[in-house]
Design a protein around this motif. Structure first.
Motif, PDB file in Angstrom:
ATOM      1  N   UNK A   1       0.807  -1.213   0.000  1.00 19.35           N
ATOM      2  CA  UNK A   1       0.000   0.000   0.000  1.00 19.35           C
ATOM      3  C   UNK A   1       0.840   1.262   0.000  1.00 19.35           C
ATOM      4  N   UNK A   2       0.237   2.303  -0.527  1.00 14.31           N
ATOM      5  CA  UNK A   2       0.740   3.652  -0.311  1.00 14.31           C
ATOM      6  C   UNK A   2       0.686   3.898   1.193  1.00 14.31           C
TER       7      UNK A   2
ATOM      8  N   UNK B   1      -5.339   7.335   4.012  1.00 12.71           N
ATOM      9  CA  UNK B   1      -6.553   6.750   3.439  1.00 12.71           C
ATOM     10  C   UNK B   1      -6.275   5.400   2.767  1.00 12.71           C
ATOM     11  N   UNK B   2      -5.116   5.248   2.143  1.00 10.05           N
ATOM     12  CA  UNK B   2      -4.751   3.965   1.529  1.00 10.05           C
ATOM     13  C   UNK B   2      -4.361   2.953   2.603  1.00 10.05           C
ATOM     14  N   UNK B   3      -3.583   3.401   3.589  1.00  8.48           N
ATOM     15  CA  UNK B   3      -3.177   2.526   4.709  1.00  8.48           C
ATOM     16  C   UNK B   3      -4.387   1.953   5.413  1.00  8.48           C
ATOM     17  N   UNK B   4      -5.368   2.805   5.686  1.00  5.44           N
ATOM     18  CA  UNK B   4      -6.570   2.371   6.388  1.00  5.44           C
ATOM     19  C   UNK B   4      -7.368   1.382   5.541  1.00  5.44           C
ATOM     20  N   UNK B   5      -7.522   1.670   4.263  1.00  7.03           N
ATOM     21  CA  UNK B   5      -8.238   0.764   3.369  1.00  7.03           C
ATOM     22  C   UNK B   5      -7.549  -0.601   3.356  1.00  7.03           C
ATOM     23  N   UNK B   6      -6.235  -0.616   3.176  1.00  6.58           N
ATOM     24  CA  UNK B   6      -5.480  -1.875   3.136  1.00  6.58           C
ATOM     25  C   UNK B   6      -5.597  -2.630   4.461  1.00  6.58           C
ATOM     26  N   UNK B   7      -5.587  -1.920   5.568  1.00  2.00           N
ATOM     27  CA  UNK B   7      -5.703  -2.571   6.880  1.00  2.00           C
ATOM     28  C   UNK B   7      -7.069  -3.210   7.079  1.00  2.00           C
ATOM     29  N   UNK B   8      -8.107  -2.556   6.591  1.00  4.98           N
ATOM     30  CA  UNK B   8      -9.460  -3.132   6.672  1.00  4.98           C
ATOM     31  C   UNK B   8      -9.523  -4.414   5.841  1.00  4.98           C
ATOM     32  N   UNK B   9      -8.927  -4.406   4.659  1.00  5.77           N
ATOM     33  CA  UNK B   9      -8.883  -5.606   3.813  1.00  5.77           C
ATOM     34  C   UNK B   9      -8.102  -6.714   4.518  1.00  5.77           C
TER      35      UNK B   9
ATOM     36  N   UNK C   1       2.286  -4.116   3.737  1.00  6.04           N
ATOM     37  CA  UNK C   1       3.585  -3.452   3.656  1.00  6.04           C
ATOM     38  C   UNK C   1       3.340  -2.118   2.957  1.00  6.04           C
ATOM     39  N   UNK C   2       4.261  -1.177   3.138  1.00  6.03           N
ATOM     40  CA  UNK C   2       4.072   0.151   2.572  1.00  6.03           C
ATOM     41  C   UNK C   2       5.247   0.527   1.683  1.00  6.03           C
ATOM     42  N   UNK C   3       4.933   1.263   0.615  1.00  3.25           N
ATOM     43  CA  UNK C   3       5.955   1.750  -0.299  1.00  3.25           C
ATOM     44  C   UNK C   3       5.628   3.206  -0.619  1.00  3.25           C
ATOM     45  N   UNK C   4       6.490   4.099  -0.183  1.00  2.00           N
ATOM     46  CA  UNK C   4       6.296   5.536  -0.379  1.00  2.00           C
ATOM     47  C   UNK C   4       6.128   5.892  -1.856  1.00  2.00           C
ATOM     48  N   UNK C   5       6.743   5.121  -2.737  1.00  2.00           N
ATOM     49  CA  UNK C   5       6.695   5.414  -4.173  1.00  2.00           C
ATOM     50  C   UNK C   5       5.295   5.276  -4.763  1.00  2.00           C
ATOM     51  N   UNK C   6       4.388   4.582  -4.075  1.00  2.00           N
ATOM     52  CA  UNK C   6       3.020   4.421  -4.582  1.00  2.00           C
ATOM     53  C   UNK C   6       2.246   5.729  -4.477  1.00  2.00           C
TER      54      UNK C   6
ATOM     55  N   UNK D   1      -2.003  -7.642  -3.808  1.00  2.00           N
ATOM     56  CA  UNK D   1      -2.939  -6.518  -3.873  1.00  2.00           C
ATOM     57  C   UNK D   1      -2.156  -5.223  -3.695  1.00  2.00           C
ATOM     58  N   UNK D   2      -2.373  -4.287  -4.619  1.00  2.00           N
ATOM     59  CA  UNK D   2      -1.717  -2.983  -4.601  1.00  2.00           C
ATOM     60  C   UNK D   2      -2.766  -1.919  -4.290  1.00  2.00           C
ATOM     61  N   UNK D   3      -2.587  -1.197  -3.183  1.00  2.00           N
ATOM     62  CA  UNK D   3      -3.529  -0.165  -2.744  1.00  2.00           C
ATOM     63  C   UNK D   3      -2.923   1.210  -3.005  1.00  2.00           C
ATOM     64  N   UNK D   4      -3.664   2.056  -3.736  1.00  3.29           N
ATOM     65  CA  UNK D   4      -3.114   3.362  -4.048  1.00  3.29           C
ATOM     66  C   UNK D   4      -4.160   4.373  -4.455  1.00  3.29           C
ATOM     67  N   UNK D   5      -3.782   5.230  -5.385  1.00  7.06           N
ATOM     68  CA  UNK D   5      -4.528   6.459  -5.671  1.00  7.06           C
ATOM     69  C   UNK D   5      -4.733   6.660  -7.173  1.00  7.06           C
TER      70      UNK D   5
END
Length: 157
Positions: free
Chosen positions: A49-50, A54-62, A72-77, A100-104
């Protein structure tokens, strides 16, 4: 699997874009979409995830709904365009076959369109599962994917 973050809160002008939280509808949509995946048995092995809230929270709910380890998080997203997102995908560990890739947006919509030639706009909390006939993530490139599942909350963007 490409997942756009759920609906975020635009009401607090004092918060930076990076720190915007999900709004009530966003929490509801993220939970609903994760439950839809769970019911269909669509469960990724790894969540990336980014780090934006908002992306972190979405990924955590999933992760919680699908009984997975936290993302895991990647600032580049965050604020990434298609080439940057493709670079991230090409460097995923081959030990995982389903990520799964979570982003914007607009990056995720551009990514989905460039990989598949289908669906150009992903509303908030949209999910697209893209299948590739490849042996390594390094082989993913434009036009190599096919959408096998696509869904989004029916309450609008």
């Amino acid at each position: 699997m490409i997942v756009r973050h759920a609906k975020s809160d635009w009401d607090n002008a004092g918060i930076s874009d990076f720190d915007r939280p999900l709004n009530h509808r966003g929490f509801k949509s993220a939970s609903e979409m994760a439950q839809r995946l769970h019911k269909k048995g669509i469960v990724p092995q790894y969540l990336l995830s980014s780090p934006a809230l908002r992306a972190r929270t979405t990924a955590s709910i999933f992760a919680e709904t699908l009984n997975l380890a936290g993302p895991s998080y990647n600032q580049s997203i965050y604020e990434a365009n298609y080439p940057a997102l493709l670079h991230i995908i090409n460097n995923l560990p081959d030990a995982y076959q389903f990520v799964a890739l979570f982003g914007h947006n607009p990056g995720l919509s551009d990514l989905l369109y460039n990989l598949t030639g289908q669906i150009y706009d992903m509303p908030t909390c949209a999910i697209a599962v893209v299948d590739f006939d490849i042996d390594s993530w390094k082989e993913v490139s434009g036009g190599t994917g096919n959408i096998s599942y696509y869904d989004y909350p029916k309450n609008g963007d």
